[in-house]
Design a protein around this motif. Structure first.
Motif, short mmCIF file in Angstrom:
data_model
loop_
_atom_site.label_atom_id
_atom_site.label_comp_id
_atom_site.label_asym_id
_atom_site.label_seq_id
_atom_site.Cartn_x
_atom_site.Cartn_y
_atom_site.Cartn_z
N MET A 292 6.40 32.36 -0.80
CA MET A 292 6.71 32.37 0.35
C MET A 292 6.19 32.01 1.77
O MET A 292 5.55 32.98 1.62
CB MET A 292 7.77 32.74 0.49
CG MET A 292 9.00 32.68 1.35
SD MET A 292 10.68 34.18 1.22
CE MET A 292 11.23 33.10 -0.50
N ILE A 293 6.72 30.73 2.75
CA ILE A 293 5.89 30.93 3.86
C ILE A 293 7.20 31.54 4.48
O ILE A 293 8.15 30.51 4.88
CB ILE A 293 5.06 29.61 4.06
CG1 ILE A 293 3.97 29.62 3.53
CG2 ILE A 293 4.69 29.83 5.56
CD1 ILE A 293 3.49 28.42 3.24
N GLY B 271 3.29 36.28 -9.39
CA GLY B 271 2.39 37.08 -8.45
C GLY B 271 2.99 36.35 -7.33
O GLY B 271 3.50 35.34 -7.16
N LEU B 272 3.16 37.66 -6.29
CA LEU B 272 4.52 36.89 -5.77
C LEU B 272 3.91 37.04 -4.15
O LEU B 272 3.10 38.39 -3.66
CB LEU B 272 5.67 38.38 -6.02
CG LEU B 272 6.66 38.12 -6.69
CD1 LEU B 272 7.54 38.92 -6.63
CD2 LEU B 272 6.85 35.94 -7.17
N GLN B 273 3.58 36.22 -3.50
CA GLN B 273 3.14 36.30 -1.81
C GLN B 273 4.34 35.99 -0.95
O GLN B 273 4.63 34.86 -0.63
CB GLN B 273 2.28 36.00 -2.23
CG GLN B 273 0.85 36.37 -2.65
CD GLN B 273 0.28 35.30 -4.34
OE1 GLN B 273 1.55 34.56 -4.55
NE2 GLN B 273 -0.57 35.56 -4.79
N VAL B 274 4.49 36.46 0.44
CA VAL B 274 4.83 36.24 1.15
C VAL B 274 3.69 35.98 2.70
O VAL B 274 3.47 36.89 3.54
CB VAL B 274 6.09 36.87 1.67
CG1 VAL B 274 6.80 36.58 3.15
CG2 VAL B 274 6.77 36.68 0.49
N LEU B 275 4.36 34.69 3.33
CA LEU B 275 3.01 34.22 4.07
C LEU B 275 3.75 34.75 6.11
O LEU B 275 4.99 33.33 5.65
CB LEU B 275 2.67 32.83 4.15
CG LEU B 275 1.61 32.77 5.36
CD1 LEU B 275 0.08 33.50 4.60
CD2 LEU B 275 0.69 31.04 4.57
N LEU B 276 3.31 35.58 6.79
CA LEU B 276 4.13 35.79 7.74
C LEU B 276 3.44 34.74 9.28
O LEU B 276 2.87 35.29 9.43
CB LEU B 276 5.04 37.45 8.09
CG LEU B 276 5.07 37.95 7.42
CD1 LEU B 276 5.25 39.60 7.92
CD2 LEU B 276 6.85 37.50 7.84
N VAL B 277 4.13 33.74 9.45
CA VAL B 277 3.35 32.96 10.72
C VAL B 277 3.59 33.32 12.32
O VAL B 277 4.91 33.59 12.65
CB VAL B 277 3.83 31.52 10.61
CG1 VAL B 277 2.89 30.51 11.32
CG2 VAL B 277 4.26 31.25 8.35
N ALA C 271 3.11 40.70 -2.50
CA ALA C 271 1.59 40.96 -0.86
C ALA C 271 1.90 40.49 -0.10
O ALA C 271 2.48 38.93 0.27
CB ALA C 271 0.46 40.46 -2.01
N VAL C 272 2.06 40.72 1.04
CA VAL C 272 2.08 40.35 2.27
C VAL C 272 0.92 39.74 3.28
O VAL C 272 0.32 40.84 3.36
CB VAL C 272 3.03 40.96 3.28
CG1 VAL C 272 3.71 40.36 4.78
CG2 VAL C 272 4.26 41.42 2.92
N PHE C 273 0.68 38.63 3.80
CA PHE C 273 -0.62 38.02 4.89
C PHE C 273 0.63 37.26 5.84
O PHE C 273 1.45 36.74 5.95
CB PHE C 273 -0.63 36.85 4.26
CG PHE C 273 -1.03 37.48 2.63
CD1 PHE C 273 -2.99 38.53 2.16
CD2 PHE C 273 -0.74 36.86 1.52
CE1 PHE C 273 -2.68 38.44 1.25
CE2 PHE C 273 -1.58 37.91 0.26
CZ PHE C 273 -2.11 38.54 0.15
N ASP C 274 -0.22 38.27 6.74
CA ASP C 274 -0.59 37.58 8.38
C ASP C 274 -0.83 36.50 8.37
O ASP C 274 -2.31 35.85 8.10
CB ASP C 274 -0.94 38.34 9.12
CG ASP C 274 -0.16 39.88 9.65
OD1 ASP C 274 1.43 39.38 9.76
OD2 ASP C 274 -0.52 40.59 8.96
#
Length: 200
Positions: A60-61, A88-94, A119-122
């Motif tokens: 998710m973005i 596998g769950l990932q969230v992307l914070l723009v 998992a959260v990514f910048d």
């Protein structure tokens, strides 16, 4: 006294027209989807977001300041509760380039981290969002274990609203039936890339 009655009637009609117009504009905004972009049919090889091997990956973005982000994360939590460790769950914070370290804010980050397994990514300056060709916040992508795109779209029924929606149903259907065809749904949210001085 009698002369004021026609005026009152006219004002009442005008007031109803204004309210109806405003309500119509609000509904139009709520149900107008964002740009669907053109996500790649396979997970980009140059992406820095790790694709978890051996299982399907949901990405998710989000624009962390978009008021619709909370609803998207709430729906993601429901999916996580139904699928357990199958995805596998990932969230992307723009975040825009030049923004401070805290620009992404705590609310979206903490909300995403509160969902088990996420998992959260910048994503500074939307580099990863660009690799996935995502334009609208809340856009959710499901890639199967082989890295092939199986779902692309939103998982809310409208802007900033929760509840039953075609996107969540499609993802859950895929988990139950991995041979299903690729599905797309409208995505409701703000532009994922904005200047650091701007909030949606």
């Amino acid at each position: 006294m009698t002369g004021s009655r026609p005026l009152a009637g006219v004002l009442a009609v005008l007031w109803c027209a204004v309210v109806a117009t405003g309500f119509g504009m609000m509904l139009d905004f709520d149900f107008t989807p964002g740009d669907p972009g053109s996500p790649p049919t396979v997970w980009p090889v140059d992406s820095a977001i790790p694709r978890q091997p051996g299982r399907s990956n949901l990405l998710m973005i989000l624009h962390p300041h978009c008021p619709c982000s909370r609803s998207s994360l709430d729906e993601l939590e429901k999916i996580a509760a139904r699928t357990g460790d199958l995805l596998g769950l990932q969230v992307l914070l723009v975040s825009p380039v030049g923004a401070g370290a805290d620009w992404a804010g705590d609310e979206s980050r903490l909300r995403a981290l509160s969902i088990p397994g996420v998992a959260v990514f910048d994503d500074i300056d939307g580099v990863e969002a660009g690799r996935f060709n995502i334009i609208t916040s809340g856009h959710t992508l499901l890639y199967d274990a082989a890295g092939t795109l199986r779902f692309s779209g939103g998982i809310t029924p409208s802007r900033g609203h929760q509840g039953d929606n075609a996107g969540s149903r499609a993802i859950l259907s895929f988990v139950d039936n991995p041979s299903m065809n690729q599905l797309t749904t409208p995505v409701f949210g703000c532009l994922v890339k904005v200047p650091p001085t701007c909030t949606p």
